[in-house]
Write a protein that holds these residues in place. Structure first.
Motif, PDB file in Angstrom:
ATOM      1  N   TRP A 113      76.812  16.354  40.110  1.00  0.00           N
ATOM      2  CA  TRP A 113      78.032  15.561  40.225  1.00  0.00           C
ATOM      3  C   TRP A 113      78.522  15.087  38.855  1.00  0.00           C
ATOM      4  O   TRP A 113      79.716  15.134  38.564  1.00  0.00           O
ATOM      5  CB  TRP A 113      77.832  14.377  41.173  1.00  0.00           C
ATOM      6  N   SER A 142      86.133  14.298  47.680  1.00  0.00           N
ATOM      7  CA  SER A 142      87.152  14.621  48.676  1.00  0.00           C
ATOM      8  C   SER A 142      87.705  15.999  48.364  1.00  0.00           C
ATOM      9  O   SER A 142      87.496  16.516  47.258  1.00  0.00           O
ATOM     10  CB  SER A 142      88.286  13.598  48.648  1.00  0.00           C
ATOM     11  N   THR A 143      88.413  16.569  49.323  1.00  0.00           N
ATOM     12  CA  THR A 143      89.043  17.869  49.104  1.00  0.00           C
ATOM     13  C   THR A 143      90.503  17.802  49.536  1.00  0.00           C
ATOM     14  O   THR A 143      90.860  17.057  50.447  1.00  0.00           O
ATOM     15  CB  THR A 143      88.339  19.001  49.885  1.00  0.00           C
ATOM     16  N   SER A 156      79.741  12.628  51.467  1.00  0.00           N
ATOM     17  CA  SER A 156      81.134  12.218  51.176  1.00  0.00           C
ATOM     18  C   SER A 156      81.302  11.692  49.760  1.00  0.00           C
ATOM     19  O   SER A 156      82.050  10.739  49.512  1.00  0.00           O
ATOM     20  CB  SER A 156      81.617  11.162  52.180  1.00  0.00           C
ATOM     21  N   SER A 186      87.653  14.015  42.555  1.00  0.00           N
ATOM     22  CA  SER A 186      86.979  12.716  42.484  1.00  0.00           C
ATOM     23  C   SER A 186      88.011  11.638  42.771  1.00  0.00           C
ATOM     24  O   SER A 186      88.993  11.485  42.029  1.00  0.00           O
ATOM     25  CB  SER A 186      86.381  12.509  41.091  1.00  0.00           C
ATOM     26  N   ARG A 187      87.788  10.891  43.828  1.00  0.00           N
ATOM     27  CA  ARG A 187      88.710   9.807  44.172  1.00  0.00           C
ATOM     28  C   ARG A 187      88.810   8.809  43.015  1.00  0.00           C
ATOM     29  O   ARG A 187      89.892   8.316  42.690  1.00  0.00           O
ATOM     30  CB  ARG A 187      88.230   9.103  45.448  1.00  0.00           C
ATOM     31  N   ALA A 200      76.515   6.432  48.599  1.00  0.00           N
ATOM     32  CA  ALA A 200      76.578   7.827  49.042  1.00  0.00           C
ATOM     33  C   ALA A 200      75.907   8.740  48.015  1.00  0.00           C
ATOM     34  O   ALA A 200      75.139   9.637  48.368  1.00  0.00           O
ATOM     35  CB  ALA A 200      78.024   8.248  49.259  1.00  0.00           C
ATOM     36  N   CYS A 220      71.750  11.146  47.661  1.00  0.00           N
ATOM     37  CA  CYS A 220      71.599  12.564  47.284  1.00  0.00           C
ATOM     38  C   CYS A 220      70.412  12.732  46.344  1.00  0.00           C
ATOM     39  O   CYS A 220      69.981  11.795  45.675  1.00  0.00           O
ATOM     40  CB  CYS A 220      72.863  13.062  46.599  1.00  0.00           C
ATOM     41  N   GLY A 230      78.800  16.993  49.627  1.00  0.00           N
ATOM     42  CA  GLY A 230      79.857  16.951  50.631  1.00  0.00           C
ATOM     43  C   GLY A 230      79.441  16.189  51.873  1.00  0.00           C
ATOM     44  O   GLY A 230      80.213  15.399  52.424  1.00  0.00           O
ATOM     45  N   LYS A 231      78.203  16.417  52.320  1.00  0.00           N
ATOM     46  CA  LYS A 231      77.699  15.731  53.509  1.00  0.00           C
ATOM     47  C   LYS A 231      77.648  14.217  53.284  1.00  0.00           C
ATOM     48  O   LYS A 231      77.885  13.437  54.193  1.00  0.00           O
ATOM     49  CB  LYS A 231      76.310  16.264  53.854  1.00  0.00           C
TER      50      LYS A 231
END
Length: 156
Positions: free
Chosen positions: A31, A84-85, A81, A93-94, A19, A23, A78-79
């Protein structure tokens, strides 16, 4: 400010994050900057300021880019993924949150003597090392044959 001075950064995980790789380089760089901010944040791993979700204007000032550019790059992340929010809109950050849970569990185990699944019950009859065992067997034979001494060189 976070009490943690360092964290594990798995380079291969960062490189293999499909993911994130989709980007732009600018979004990837943003990020990494956001990860630095989340490392210092409370709660750990969340992009919050004083317990509230960080606003685009605040983030733009913190990372040193115009708000418009930050908004565009955040939309890209965000697009894909990448983050997360929370229901309140706080980005997190997961991976950082997961790593924190693992770290806290390890610290708790450390305070109680280590991971309980890895602890074994002590053997009530410890076995001596092999060279001592051989010597004891030789000594036992000598005692049975009524020797008055044990020649260590013979049994070592």
């Amino acid at each position: 400010m976070s009490k943690r001075r360092w964290s594990k950064f798995w380079w291969q995980d960062h490189e293999r994050d499909a993911a994130l790789r989709l980007c732009s380089l600018a979004a990837q760089g943003l990020w990494v900057r956001l990860l630095c901010l989340m490392h210092e944040a409370e709660p750990y791993g969340y992009l919050c300021l004083n317990g509230h979700p960080a606003q685009p204007r605040q983030l733009a000032l913190m990372v040193g880019v115009p708000e418009r550019q930050l908004t565009r790059l955040m939309a890209e992340l965000g697009k894909a993924s990448v983050f997360s929010t929370t229901p309140e809109g706080c980005i997190f950050s997961r991976r950082l949150v997961r790593d924190r849970l693992v770290s806290d569990q390890g610290a708790a185990w450390g305070r109680t003597g280590g991971n309980p699944r890895l602890q074994t019950q002590p053997d009530p009859t410890p076995t001596p090392p092999p060279h001592i065992s051989e010597w004891l067997v030789g000594a036992e034979r000598c005692i049975r044959s009524r020797c008055t001494h044990v020649d260590r060189a013979e049994h070592d």
